[in-house]
Design an enzyme around this catalytic site. Structure first.
Site, short mmCIF file in Angstrom:
data_model
loop_
_atom_site.label_atom_id
_atom_site.label_comp_id
_atom_site.label_asym_id
_atom_site.label_seq_id
_atom_site.Cartn_x
_atom_site.Cartn_y
_atom_site.Cartn_z
N LYS A 1 1.16 -1.28 -0.04
CA LYS A 1 0.47 0.04 -0.23
C LYS A 1 0.97 1.17 0.10
CE LYS A 1 -4.66 -1.62 1.17
NZ LYS A 1 -5.50 -1.13 2.76
N LYS B 1 -5.30 -9.94 -6.22
CA LYS B 1 -6.39 -9.97 -5.27
C LYS B 1 -7.69 -9.44 -6.16
CE LYS B 1 -6.53 -7.96 -1.63
NZ LYS B 1 -7.13 -7.70 -0.15
N LYS C 1 -11.46 -4.05 -3.39
CA LYS C 1 -12.20 -2.70 -2.80
C LYS C 1 -11.44 -1.38 -3.79
CE LYS C 1 -14.07 -3.52 1.21
NZ LYS C 1 -12.82 -4.04 2.44
P1 TYM Z 1 -10.72 -6.25 4.31
O1 TYM Z 1 -11.93 -4.73 4.06
O2 TYM Z 1 -10.39 -5.82 3.13
O3 TYM Z 1 -11.57 -7.09 3.88
C1 TYM Z 1 -12.32 -8.02 5.00
C2 TYM Z 1 -12.19 -9.71 4.62
O4 TYM Z 1 -12.57 -10.05 3.49
C3 TYM Z 1 -11.95 -11.00 3.17
N1 TYM Z 1 -11.45 -10.49 1.36
C4 TYM Z 1 -11.11 -11.54 0.53
N2 TYM Z 1 -11.21 -12.71 0.72
C5 TYM Z 1 -10.97 -13.49 -0.67
N3 TYM Z 1 -10.55 -13.01 -2.02
C6 TYM Z 1 -10.85 -11.24 -2.23
N4 TYM Z 1 -10.05 -11.27 -2.48
C7 TYM Z 1 -11.26 -11.05 -0.92
N5 TYM Z 1 -10.62 -9.22 -0.62
C8 TYM Z 1 -11.43 -9.55 1.13
C9 TYM Z 1 -10.90 -10.29 3.96
O5 TYM Z 1 -10.03 -11.46 3.89
C10 TYM Z 1 -11.38 -10.21 4.67
O6 TYM Z 1 -11.96 -11.65 5.80
N6 TYM Z 1 -7.62 -5.56 7.94
C11 TYM Z 1 -8.77 -6.74 7.78
C12 TYM Z 1 -10.25 -6.07 8.60
C13 TYM Z 1 -9.84 -6.11 9.41
C14 TYM Z 1 -10.01 -7.10 10.57
C15 TYM Z 1 -9.81 -6.99 11.82
C16 TYM Z 1 -10.58 -9.18 10.09
C17 TYM Z 1 -9.44 -5.03 10.94
N7 TYM Z 1 -9.89 -5.88 11.76
C18 TYM Z 1 -10.07 -8.23 12.99
C19 TYM Z 1 -9.81 -9.77 11.04
C20 TYM Z 1 -9.91 -9.20 12.70
C21 TYM Z 1 -8.96 -5.92 6.02
O7 TYM Z 1 -8.67 -5.02 5.86
O8 TYM Z 1 -10.12 -7.33 5.76
#
Ligand code: TYM
Length: 338
Positions: A117, A200, A203
């Site tokens: 990032k 990947k 968003k």
């Molecule tokens: P985030 O908001 O990017 O994504 C949320 C969840 O979606 C999953 N995900 C995917 N799974 C499969 N293929 C993809 N292309 C894909 N894009 C996203 C992510 O693995 C995630 O499970 N850091 C985390 C948010 C977070 C979090 C936490 C998660 C903050 N604190 C504590 C678990 C526990 C994040 O940016 O997810």
């Protein structure tokens, strides 16, 4: 202060940094519904994390409600699970500070998401982006969660959360924080971009054609799948023959995940078919799964007060746990009782 009374607690979160994608659904949300029947669950809309890249305040507010509505529409039951907003529970930021004091910079320097990032612009990246994984560890540890269902991209962050929990426990000679287990479940833990099968689905990708949104209407899905990158070969009969065809493999995986079939079974059905045959079938299944979620989300969004009430109730449940745990942490680290 043992961890026995906190066995089997689930925590997971999603950033309200844009519209949710098919990747978020298949990698995370879809797998959460079933966990509600067997575990105590907390599902969090992590707006503090979203702030690590610039956000328009009005859009952030809207996205926060939209994520809440999508959670409910996709099967999260706010009566069963605590559904809440991260910034409503101040313990997240507070525990992040405390845990940051047990996190060596060397551990943070290894985080690939920061490197990706921040890119070449590292000197200008903000502290929040760098400290992001510590906040994520705090999210999970604040509730002494034992299991964290996420997509594959979050594995490294969760390994760090385990390391931080271990460092804290060792420092104080206690067995206070459970080491959280990542649950990387489901048939599509890593959904790839529709424009580049090696990246990947995200968003934040600048191209809208790289992803399907949960709120895309049928026409947009038709167009995005029609434009999805593929190759000129027909689909093979064996999954091993997709090894060097990342875009084709991704589409087959998505189809399988939505149809509850293994990628090999999808190929059994479509072996020899060209993409002009496969893509309409894929579109149809995406529309049939996402269509009802979209309709329900849009319906829920018409009643923002109801969404806010669910989030308030979730906050209260989350606060009940977090305040208890945080006061135990205060005692362990030696803060004077207020
Ligand atoms: P985030 O908001 O990017 O994504 C949320 C969840 O979606 C999953 N995900 C995917 N799974 C499969 N293929 C993809 N292309 C894909 N894009 C996203 C992510 O693995 C995630 O499970 N850091 C985390 C948010 C977070 C979090 C936490 C998660 C903050 N604190 C504590 C678990 C526990 C994040 O940016 O997810």
């Amino acid at each position: 202060m043992t961890k026995d009374d906190d066995m089997n607690r689930i925590f997971s979160g999603i950033q309200p940094s844009g519209h949710l994608t098919l990747g978020n659904y298949l990698g995370a949300i879809k797998n959460w519904g079933a966990l509600q029947n067997t575990h105590e669950c907390l599902f969090c809309i992590v707006d503090l994390h979203a702030m690590t890249v610039p956000q328009d305040p009005q859009a952030l507010r809207q996205a926060t409600r939209e994520v809440a509505a999508s959670f409910i529409a996709a099967g999260i039951n706010p009566q069963k699970s605590a559904l809440f907003v991260q910034s409503h529970v101040s313990g997240h930021s507070e525990l992040a500070w405390i845990l940051g004091c047990f996190t060596p910079l060397g551990w943070l320097n290894r985080m690939t998401q920061f490197k990706d990032k921040a890119g070449k612009n590292r000197e200008h990246a903000c502290l929040g982006l760098y400290a992001y994984p510590v906040l994520m560890a705090a999210d999970v540890l604040l509730y002494k969660a034992t299991h964290v269902p996420v997509g594959e991209d979050q594995k490294q962050h969760l390994e760090l959360a385990r390391d931080i929990a271990g460092a804290f426990n060792r420092h104080f000679g206690v067995d206070y924080f459970p080491l959280p287990e990542p649950l990387i479940q489901g048939p599509a833990p890593r959904v790839m971009s529709l424009r580049d099968g090696t990246k990947k689905m995200s968003k934040s990708d600048p191209s809208d054609f790289s992803r399907i949104h949960l709120l895309d209407d049928a026409d947009s899905i038709v167009l995005k799948i029609r434009k999805a990158k593929t190759d000129p070969e027909p689909l093979p009969a064996e999954i091993k023959d997709l090894e060097h065809r990342p875009e084709a493999r991704n589409l087959v995986t998505i189809y399988g995940a939505l149809a509850h079939k293994s990628p090999q079974d999808v190929l059994k059905e479509f072996a020899g078919a060209s993409f002009s045959i496969f893509k309409p079938a894929l579109t149809e299944i995406i529309v049939s799964v996402l269509g009802p979620i979209r309709t329900e989300t849009l319906k829920l969004l018409q009643d923002p007060l109801m969404i806010d009430a669910c989030l308030k109730e979730g906050k209260e449940r989350a606060c009940g746990l977090s305040e208890k745990n945080l006061s135990e942490v205060h005692k362990l680290v030696g803060f004077l009782a207020a």
